[in-house]
Enzyme design. Structure first.
Site, PDB file in Angstrom:
ATOM      1  N   ASP A   6     -83.269 -32.049   4.627  1.00 30.47           N
ATOM      2  CA  ASP A   6     -81.814 -31.947   4.651  1.00 30.47           C
ATOM      3  C   ASP A   6     -81.400 -30.989   3.348  1.00 30.47           C
ATOM      4  OD1 ASP A   6     -79.238 -32.013   5.879  1.00 30.47           O
ATOM      5  OD2 ASP A   6     -79.115 -34.274   4.886  1.00 30.47           O
ATOM      6  N   HIS A  43     -77.714 -26.112  10.017  1.00 31.86           N
ATOM      7  CA  HIS A  43     -77.087 -27.537  10.787  1.00 31.86           C
ATOM      8  C   HIS A  43     -76.803 -27.252  11.986  1.00 31.86           C
ATOM      9  CE1 HIS A  43     -77.818 -29.689   7.194  1.00 31.86           C
ATOM     10  NE2 HIS A  43     -77.419 -30.753   7.478  1.00 31.86           N
ATOM     11  N   HIS A  71     -79.691 -27.773  13.988  1.00 31.30           N
ATOM     12  CA  HIS A  71     -79.818 -29.094  14.053  1.00 31.30           C
ATOM     13  C   HIS A  71     -78.918 -29.775  15.378  1.00 31.30           C
ATOM     14  CE1 HIS A  71     -78.394 -33.198  13.479  1.00 31.30           C
ATOM     15  NE2 HIS A  71     -79.506 -33.577  13.178  1.00 31.30           N
ATOM     16  N   HIS A 118     -82.837 -36.712  11.208  1.00 33.86           N
ATOM     17  CA  HIS A 118     -82.084 -35.669  10.823  1.00 33.86           C
ATOM     18  C   HIS A 118     -82.744 -34.546   9.860  1.00 33.86           C
ATOM     19  CE1 HIS A 118     -78.083 -33.467   9.753  1.00 33.86           C
ATOM     20  NE2 HIS A 118     -78.418 -33.611   8.464  1.00 33.86           N
TER      21      HIS A 118
HETATM   22 ZN   LIG Z   1     -77.728 -32.604   6.840  1.00 33.00          ZN
END
Ligand SMILES: [Zn+2]
Length: 383
Positions: A176, A259, A262, A276
């Site tokens: 992340d 992101h 993601h 995540h």
């Molecule tokens: Zn994140």
């Protein structure tokens, strides 16, 4: 695009506290914030921390009132917690756990009009510091970002708890946090707005870069420390990079393709058991491909993230280059209007993104083979 009315802005939590044994002081740091805290923690986490939290609350003359967490930060879960705040007449809500608990708690504290505090027990995401929550459907598909006018009043991290958790959580947090610099760099190049609602400050962009540098230097020794359940200076630095630097850096430096990819990946059922940060790492590599990054940068990124224990191939996240329909659905979800992929300094369409996603399989497998790193195998679900 930039206009004369635009401002540069930076936001942050009021206080950040980190250290070995910090959980023993949670009551002391909560005292200025409220007198009727409501703690949200799932049964597993509460089993680890209940004793220390209760002792600290009692020492601070605060009651210990704890409720469970439903598992997914969905609109339904936020509504349930908001009702519990009213029922308990709480004046501050405290998330103890991982990113999902934290996202649900921040949204419910805001909805109820009280203060909110995060006590991450793992360093697996940069959710703890930000003034936004990511809301999913009850099935775990990305739904929306919710923005709040304030960051948490307090973020408290006990690094011994992080060291006691499985190393895969820390690795996910590194995934992340590595994205933070790649996305902030793209946002600064495109003069796009950040999640803080303005152009990036040099401060926000610099913190994102610092997060990257700290991770390249310290992530591998920090992961080894966690395998031995010990707190070392390298682990302290990585916890700060994953939590504070990445949190400030993504929010005030800007999100871009990683992101958004993601969020798109959550539309593919195959990825639902993954963390995540694992899905974000696929997004980071795909962003580098979209950027046409130097091949040495891509090689270094693939080698480093493989050593960290992060996925960088489709195989590892349960997809393959033959899954045309799934990859196209991911690319469509990642490029909907309003997604942060449009903060890239060039336009990214569904075809571009589908091709980039397909390309990472052969690219990463080849780099790994040349470096003598393990062949990709599908990850086991972490939750
Ligand atoms: Zn994140």
């Amino acid at each position: 695009m930039s206009s004369p009315m635009q401002v540069r802005t930076m936001i942050s939590p009021a206080r950040y506290v980190q250290g070995k044994g910090a959980i023993h002081r949670v009551g002391e740091f909560l005292t200025p914030l409220g007198s009727k805290p409501l703690i949200v923690a799932d049964d597993l986490v509460w089993g680890f921390v209940a004793h220390d939290v209760e002792a600290s609350m009692t020492a601070a003359s605060l009651p210990t009132t704890r409720v469970g967490f439903g598992g997914v930060p969905s609109a339904n879960e936020v509504n349930r917690l908001t009702a519990l705040i009213a029922e308990h007449q709480a004046d501050v809500i405290v998330a103890v756990g991982g990113g999902s608990t934290i996202d649900a708690v921040k949204a419910s504290g805001y909805a109820a009009g009280i203060r909110w505090v995060t006590v991450p027990t793992v360093a697996s995401t940069d959710a703890p510091t930000s003034a936004l929550s990511v809301i999913y459907t009850d099935d775990g598909v990305f739904e929306e970002y919710r923005f709040f006018p304030r960051n948490p009043d307090l973020v408290l991290v006990d690094t011994q708890l992080v060291a006691n958790a499985p190393a895969s959580f820390l690795a996910a947090g590194v995934g992340d946090a590595l994205a933070t610099w790649l996305e902030a760099r793209a946002t600064s190049q495109s003069f796009a707005n950040t999640m803080a609602g303005g152009l990036p400050t040099v401060t926000g962009t610099a913190l994102a870069r610092l997060s990257w540098d700290v991770l390249w230097e310290n992530a591998l020794p920090a992961l080894d420390a966690v395998r031995d359940n010990v707190v070392t200076p390298a682990l302290e630095k990585v916890v700060e990079a994953n939590t504070l630097l990445s949190g400030l850096g993504f929010e005030s430096g800007g999100l871009a393709a990683a992101h958004a990819i993601h969020n798109g990946l959550t539309a593919a059922n195959q990825t639902h058991g993954l963390a995540h940060g694992q899905k974000v790492n696929i997004g980071s590599l795909t962003q580098l491909v979209l950027e046409g990054a130097p091949s040495a940068d891509i090689r270094d990124f693939v080698e480093f993230t493989t050593r960290v224990g992060l996925p960088n191939t489709l195989t590892e996240i349960g997809l393959s280059t033959d899954d045309d329909e799934d990859l196209r659905r991911v690319a469509e979800a990642a490029t909907v209007p309003g997604e942060t992929i449009h903060n890239m300094p060039f336009p990214v369409g569904v075809d571009d993104l589908t091709s980039a996603l397909k390309s990472i399989e052969r690219l990463s497998a080849g780099i790994r083979r040349q470096a003598g790193l393990p062949e990709p195998v599908q990850y086991k679900a972490t939750h």
